[in-house]
Design a protein around this motif. Structure first.
Motif, short mmCIF file in Angstrom:
data_model
loop_
_atom_site.label_atom_id
_atom_site.label_comp_id
_atom_site.label_asym_id
_atom_site.label_seq_id
_atom_site.Cartn_x
_atom_site.Cartn_y
_atom_site.Cartn_z
N LEU A 171 33.50 33.69 -32.26
CA LEU A 171 32.47 34.30 -33.09
C LEU A 171 32.03 35.67 -32.58
CD1 LEU A 171 30.15 31.28 -33.89
CD2 LEU A 171 31.86 32.32 -35.35
N ILE A 172 32.41 36.03 -31.37
CA ILE A 172 31.91 37.27 -30.78
C ILE A 172 32.31 38.48 -31.61
CG2 ILE A 172 32.14 38.80 -28.78
CD1 ILE A 172 32.05 36.31 -27.04
N ASN A 173 33.49 38.48 -32.18
CA ASN A 173 33.95 39.64 -32.95
C ASN A 173 33.22 39.81 -34.27
OD1 ASN A 173 35.81 40.39 -31.00
ND2 ASN A 173 37.38 39.04 -31.84
N ILE A 174 32.54 38.78 -34.75
CA ILE A 174 31.85 38.89 -36.04
C ILE A 174 30.34 38.75 -35.90
CG2 ILE A 174 33.82 38.08 -37.38
CD1 ILE A 174 32.40 35.33 -37.54
N SER A 175 29.85 38.57 -34.69
CA SER A 175 28.42 38.37 -34.48
C SER A 175 27.77 39.59 -33.86
CB SER A 175 28.18 37.16 -33.56
OG SER A 175 28.70 36.00 -34.12
N LYS A 176 26.50 39.75 -34.14
CA LYS A 176 25.70 40.78 -33.49
C LYS A 176 24.57 40.09 -32.74
CE LYS A 176 26.72 44.43 -36.68
NZ LYS A 176 27.28 45.55 -36.02
N VAL A 177 24.24 40.60 -31.59
CA VAL A 177 23.19 40.01 -30.77
C VAL A 177 22.05 41.01 -30.70
CG1 VAL A 177 22.59 39.13 -28.49
CG2 VAL A 177 24.88 38.70 -29.44
N PHE A 178 20.84 40.54 -31.01
CA PHE A 178 19.66 41.39 -31.02
C PHE A 178 18.66 40.85 -30.01
CE2 PHE A 178 21.43 41.55 -35.28
CZ PHE A 178 21.51 42.91 -35.51
N PRO A 179 17.99 41.73 -29.26
CA PRO A 179 16.94 41.24 -28.38
C PRO A 179 15.76 40.76 -29.23
CG PRO A 179 17.16 43.63 -28.20
CD PRO A 179 18.19 43.15 -29.16
N GLY A 180 15.22 39.62 -28.87
CA GLY A 180 14.09 39.08 -29.62
C GLY A 180 13.35 38.03 -28.83
N ILE A 181 12.26 37.57 -29.42
CA ILE A 181 11.42 36.55 -28.78
C ILE A 181 10.83 35.66 -29.86
CG2 ILE A 181 9.34 37.98 -28.78
CD1 ILE A 181 8.68 36.81 -26.02
N GLU A 182 10.73 34.38 -29.55
CA GLU A 182 10.06 33.43 -30.42
C GLU A 182 8.68 33.19 -29.83
OE1 GLU A 182 11.79 29.56 -30.41
OE2 GLU A 182 10.44 28.81 -31.94
N ILE A 183 7.65 33.38 -30.64
CA ILE A 183 6.28 33.22 -30.18
C ILE A 183 5.67 32.01 -30.87
CG2 ILE A 183 4.00 34.30 -30.04
CD1 ILE A 183 5.49 37.03 -30.28
N ASP A 184 5.21 31.05 -30.07
CA ASP A 184 4.53 29.88 -30.63
C ASP A 184 3.12 30.27 -31.04
OD1 ASP A 184 6.53 27.81 -30.27
OD2 ASP A 184 6.21 28.11 -28.12
N VAL A 185 2.74 29.86 -32.25
CA VAL A 185 1.43 30.20 -32.79
C VAL A 185 0.64 28.91 -33.01
CG1 VAL A 185 0.20 31.30 -34.71
CG2 VAL A 185 2.37 32.24 -33.93
N LEU A 186 -0.60 28.88 -32.54
CA LEU A 186 -1.45 27.71 -32.64
C LEU A 186 -1.62 27.27 -34.09
CD1 LEU A 186 -3.29 25.80 -30.98
CD2 LEU A 186 -5.16 27.38 -31.46
N GLU A 187 -1.30 26.02 -34.38
CA GLU A 187 -1.51 25.38 -35.69
C GLU A 187 -0.78 26.06 -36.84
OE1 GLU A 187 -5.72 25.17 -36.23
OE2 GLU A 187 -6.02 23.87 -34.50
N THR A 188 0.18 26.93 -36.55
CA THR A 188 0.85 27.64 -37.64
C THR A 188 2.36 27.49 -37.58
OG1 THR A 188 -0.93 29.25 -37.68
CG2 THR A 188 1.09 29.89 -38.76
N GLY A 189 2.94 27.65 -36.43
CA GLY A 189 4.39 27.61 -36.30
C GLY A 189 4.85 28.62 -35.28
N HIS A 190 5.77 29.47 -35.71
CA HIS A 190 6.37 30.43 -34.80
C HIS A 190 6.51 31.79 -35.46
CE1 HIS A 190 7.99 26.45 -33.72
NE2 HIS A 190 7.77 26.86 -32.50
N LEU A 191 6.52 32.81 -34.63
CA LEU A 191 6.85 34.16 -35.07
C LEU A 191 8.13 34.55 -34.36
CD1 LEU A 191 3.40 35.95 -34.67
CD2 LEU A 191 4.42 35.11 -36.78
N LEU A 192 9.05 35.16 -35.08
CA LEU A 192 10.26 35.69 -34.47
C LEU A 192 10.15 37.20 -34.50
CD1 LEU A 192 12.93 33.40 -36.12
CD2 LEU A 192 11.89 33.17 -33.87
N VAL A 193 10.25 37.82 -33.34
CA VAL A 193 10.13 39.27 -33.24
C VAL A 193 11.45 39.80 -32.70
CG1 VAL A 193 8.89 41.17 -32.16
CG2 VAL A 193 7.66 39.09 -32.79
N VAL A 194 12.03 40.74 -33.42
CA VAL A 194 13.25 41.42 -33.00
C VAL A 194 12.90 42.88 -32.81
CG1 VAL A 194 15.61 42.05 -33.65
CG2 VAL A 194 14.70 39.79 -34.26
N ALA A 195 13.21 43.41 -31.64
CA ALA A 195 12.87 44.79 -31.32
C ALA A 195 13.74 45.26 -30.16
CB ALA A 195 11.39 44.89 -30.95
#
Length: 63
Positions: A12-36
């Motif tokens: 899959l490496i030849n067809i995939s892109k990797v982005f730096p990111g973080i998953e942030i757990d949010v109280l009583e809501t779920g998660h935020l995914l931040v890519v930057a």
């Protein structure tokens, strides 16, 4: 905040892109995914280091 390591099959490496990111757990809501840029993600991670335990997740008001 969870940090996850995953292994990508070599086929899959030849067809995939990797982005730096973080998953942030949010109280009583779920998660935020931040890519930057890597330095931005490192800064966010540093600012949220005190919010990694379930009883201390960040709270986001959604209206």
């Amino acid at each position: 905040m969870k940090f996850t390591t995953c292994w990508i099959p070599t086929s899959l490496i030849n067809i995939s892109k990797v982005f730096p990111g973080i998953e942030i757990d949010v109280l009583e809501t779920g998660h935020l995914l931040v890519v930057a840029e890597r330095e931005t993600i490192k800064g966010i991670s540093h600012q949220l280091k005190e919010h990694t335990e379930e009883n201390n997740f960040i709270k986001v008001n959604v209206e």
